[in-house]
Design a protein around this motif. Structure first.
Motif, PDB file in Angstrom:
ATOM      1  N   ALA A  17       6.377  -5.507  -7.184  1.00 26.97           N
ATOM      2  CA  ALA A  17       6.000  -4.843  -5.924  1.00 26.97           C
ATOM      3  C   ALA A  17       6.781  -5.393  -4.736  1.00 26.97           C
ATOM      4  CB  ALA A  17       4.506  -4.997  -5.680  1.00 26.97           C
ATOM      5  N   GLY A  18       7.223  -6.631  -4.848  1.00 27.83           N
ATOM      6  CA  GLY A  18       7.947  -7.246  -3.734  1.00 27.83           C
ATOM      7  C   GLY A  18       7.042  -7.806  -2.654  1.00 27.83           C
ATOM      8  N   SER A  19       5.732  -7.769  -2.899  1.00 24.48           N
ATOM      9  CA  SER A  19       4.796  -8.323  -1.927  1.00 24.48           C
ATOM     10  C   SER A  19       3.445  -8.567  -2.584  1.00 24.48           C
ATOM     11  CB  SER A  19       4.601  -7.379  -0.736  1.00 24.48           C
ATOM     12  OG  SER A  19       3.886  -6.224  -1.119  1.00 24.48           O
ATOM     13  N   PHE A  20       2.683  -9.451  -1.978  1.00 29.85           N
ATOM     14  CA  PHE A  20       1.338  -9.731  -2.466  1.00 29.85           C
ATOM     15  C   PHE A  20       0.440  -8.524  -2.218  1.00 29.85           C
ATOM     16  CE2 PHE A  20       3.129 -13.650  -3.030  1.00 29.85           C
ATOM     17  CZ  PHE A  20       2.274 -14.725  -3.202  1.00 29.85           C
ATOM     18  N   LYS A  28      -5.478  -3.332  -7.755  1.00 34.47           N
ATOM     19  CA  LYS A  28      -6.799  -3.145  -7.139  1.00 34.47           C
ATOM     20  C   LYS A  28      -7.523  -4.481  -6.959  1.00 34.47           C
ATOM     21  CE  LYS A  28      -7.397   1.618  -8.712  1.00 34.47           C
ATOM     22  NZ  LYS A  28      -6.055   1.958  -8.548  1.00 34.47           N
ATOM     23  N   LEU A  29      -6.772  -5.447  -6.433  1.00 34.08           N
ATOM     24  CA  LEU A  29      -7.298  -6.771  -6.107  1.00 34.08           C
ATOM     25  C   LEU A  29      -6.947  -7.086  -4.663  1.00 34.08           C
ATOM     26  CD1 LEU A  29      -6.098  -8.719  -9.278  1.00 34.08           C
ATOM     27  CD2 LEU A  29      -8.431  -7.984  -8.790  1.00 34.08           C
ATOM     28  N   SER A  30      -7.725  -7.946  -4.033  1.00 29.35           N
ATOM     29  CA  SER A  30      -7.424  -8.332  -2.657  1.00 29.35           C
ATOM     30  C   SER A  30      -6.180  -9.220  -2.625  1.00 29.35           C
ATOM     31  CB  SER A  30      -8.602  -9.070  -2.033  1.00 29.35           C
ATOM     32  OG  SER A  30      -8.746 -10.350  -2.628  1.00 29.35           O
ATOM     33  N   THR A  31      -5.550  -9.266  -1.483  1.00 32.31           N
ATOM     34  CA  THR A  31      -4.362 -10.098  -1.308  1.00 32.31           C
ATOM     35  C   THR A  31      -4.689 -11.565  -1.542  1.00 32.31           C
ATOM     36  OG1 THR A  31      -3.495  -8.506   0.282  1.00 32.31           O
ATOM     37  CG2 THR A  31      -2.495 -10.674   0.290  1.00 32.31           C
ATOM     38  N   VAL A  33      -6.904 -12.793  -3.620  1.00 34.53           N
ATOM     39  CA  VAL A  33      -7.018 -13.016  -5.068  1.00 34.53           C
ATOM     40  C   VAL A  33      -5.626 -13.073  -5.692  1.00 34.53           C
ATOM     41  CG1 VAL A  33      -7.820 -12.004  -7.248  1.00 34.53           C
ATOM     42  CG2 VAL A  33      -9.322 -12.034  -5.258  1.00 34.53           C
ATOM     43  N   ILE A  34      -4.744 -12.201  -5.263  1.00 35.84           N
ATOM     44  CA  ILE A  34      -3.359 -12.220  -5.748  1.00 35.84           C
ATOM     45  C   ILE A  34      -2.729 -13.573  -5.428  1.00 35.84           C
ATOM     46  CG2 ILE A  34      -1.056 -11.208  -5.436  1.00 35.84           C
ATOM     47  CD1 ILE A  34      -2.928  -9.341  -6.963  1.00 35.84           C
ATOM     48  N   SER A  35      -2.876 -14.016  -4.203  1.00 36.22           N
ATOM     49  CA  SER A  35      -2.321 -15.302  -3.779  1.00 36.22           C
ATOM     50  C   SER A  35      -2.887 -16.445  -4.614  1.00 36.22           C
ATOM     51  CB  SER A  35      -2.620 -15.525  -2.294  1.00 36.22           C
ATOM     52  OG  SER A  35      -2.141 -16.778  -1.890  1.00 36.22           O
ATOM     53  N   HIS A  36      -4.177 -16.395  -4.886  1.00 37.88           N
ATOM     54  CA  HIS A  36      -4.833 -17.434  -5.688  1.00 37.88           C
ATOM     55  C   HIS A  36      -4.200 -17.520  -7.081  1.00 37.88           C
ATOM     56  CE1 HIS A  36      -8.006 -19.880  -7.443  1.00 37.88           C
ATOM     57  NE2 HIS A  36      -8.064 -18.995  -8.423  1.00 37.88           N
ATOM     58  N   HIS A  37      -3.976 -16.390  -7.717  1.00 40.33           N
ATOM     59  CA  HIS A  37      -3.383 -16.381  -9.057  1.00 40.33           C
ATOM     60  C   HIS A  37      -1.969 -16.955  -9.045  1.00 40.33           C
ATOM     61  CE1 HIS A  37      -6.431 -14.423 -11.487  1.00 40.33           C
ATOM     62  NE2 HIS A  37      -6.628 -13.547 -10.520  1.00 40.33           N
ATOM     63  N   VAL A  38      -1.179 -16.560  -8.075  1.00 43.60           N
ATOM     64  CA  VAL A  38       0.196 -17.063  -7.999  1.00 43.60           C
ATOM     65  C   VAL A  38       0.200 -18.563  -7.710  1.00 43.60           C
ATOM     66  CG1 VAL A  38       2.384 -16.919  -6.733  1.00 43.60           C
ATOM     67  CG2 VAL A  38       1.180 -14.828  -7.381  1.00 43.60           C
ATOM     68  N   PHE A  51      10.089 -17.760  -2.580  1.00 38.79           N
ATOM     69  CA  PHE A  51      10.353 -18.184  -1.209  1.00 38.79           C
ATOM     70  C   PHE A  51       9.544 -17.224  -0.351  1.00 38.79           C
ATOM     71  CE2 PHE A  51      14.500 -19.401  -3.157  1.00 38.79           C
ATOM     72  CZ  PHE A  51      14.429 -20.764  -2.922  1.00 38.79           C
ATOM     73  N   ARG A  52       8.633 -17.752   0.468  1.00 33.35           N
ATOM     74  CA  ARG A  52       7.771 -16.909   1.284  1.00 33.35           C
ATOM     75  C   ARG A  52       8.131 -17.047   2.748  1.00 33.35           C
ATOM     76  NH1 ARG A  52       4.809 -19.501  -2.659  1.00 33.35           N
ATOM     77  NH2 ARG A  52       3.201 -18.330  -3.785  1.00 33.35           N
ATOM     78  N   SER A  53       8.158 -15.923   3.432  1.00 33.49           N
ATOM     79  CA  SER A  53       8.262 -15.917   4.880  1.00 33.49           C
ATOM     80  C   SER A  53       7.358 -14.796   5.373  1.00 33.49           C
ATOM     81  CB  SER A  53       9.707 -15.702   5.353  1.00 33.49           C
ATOM     82  OG  SER A  53      10.082 -14.353   5.215  1.00 33.49           O
ATOM     83  N   THR A  54       7.223 -14.674   6.668  1.00 33.14           N
ATOM     84  CA  THR A  54       6.348 -13.623   7.196  1.00 33.14           C
ATOM     85  C   THR A  54       6.904 -12.230   6.923  1.00 33.14           C
ATOM     86  OG1 THR A  54       7.417 -13.819   9.340  1.00 33.14           O
ATOM     87  CG2 THR A  54       5.380 -15.076   9.007  1.00 33.14           C
ATOM     88  N   ARG A  55       8.194 -12.129   6.666  1.00 29.86           N
ATOM     89  CA  ARG A  55       8.807 -10.819   6.485  1.00 29.86           C
ATOM     90  C   ARG A  55       9.340 -10.550   5.090  1.00 29.86           C
ATOM     91  NH1 ARG A  55      11.288  -7.955  11.129  1.00 29.86           N
ATOM     92  NH2 ARG A  55       9.737  -8.269  12.728  1.00 29.86           N
ATOM     93  N   SER A  56       9.452 -11.590   4.264  1.00 29.38           N
ATOM     94  CA  SER A  56      10.038 -11.341   2.948  1.00 29.38           C
ATOM     95  C   SER A  56       9.470 -12.263   1.885  1.00 29.38           C
ATOM     96  CB  SER A  56      11.555 -11.502   3.005  1.00 29.38           C
ATOM     97  OG  SER A  56      11.896 -12.858   3.198  1.00 29.38           O
ATOM     98  N   LEU A  57       9.675 -11.855   0.673  1.00 27.30           N
ATOM     99  CA  LEU A  57       9.235 -12.600  -0.490  1.00 27.30           C
ATOM    100  C   LEU A  57      10.352 -12.474  -1.524  1.00 27.30           C
ATOM    101  CD1 LEU A  57       6.641 -13.971  -1.726  1.00 27.30           C
ATOM    102  CD2 LEU A  57       6.171 -11.749  -2.743  1.00 27.30           C
TER     103      LEU A  57
END
Length: 71
Positions: A17-20, A28-31, A33-38, A51-57
């Motif tokens: 997807a290129g994003s959380f 169909k999960l909250s962001t 929850v996605i972050s928690h799994h990663v 590599f995370r930034s406010t505009r890209s992943l």
């Protein structure tokens, strides 16, 4: 063990997807929850996968290797 597979599946969805938030919509999960799994997967592997930034992943080199194996 099942948690690791679930974490890997979420990781693949984020990479695709290129994003959380995009992965959250697909799965169909909250962001959060996605972050928690990663985060759990990164902790287990002891390396950052994105590599995370406010505009890209983007995938780290280790993230690219994990993605190939997970697929």
């Amino acid at each position: 063990m099942i948690d690791t597979y679930r974490n890997l599946a979420v990781f693949v969805a984020v990479a695709d997807a290129g994003s959380f938030s995009g992965a959250g919509r697909t799965l169909k999960l909250s962001t959060s929850v996605i972050s928690h799994h990663v985060t759990r997967l990164e902790e287990r592997l002891e390396t950052p996968l994105f590599f995370r930034s406010t505009r890209s992943l983007t995938l780290t080199s280790e993230g690219e290797r994990v993605l190939q194996s997970a697929r």
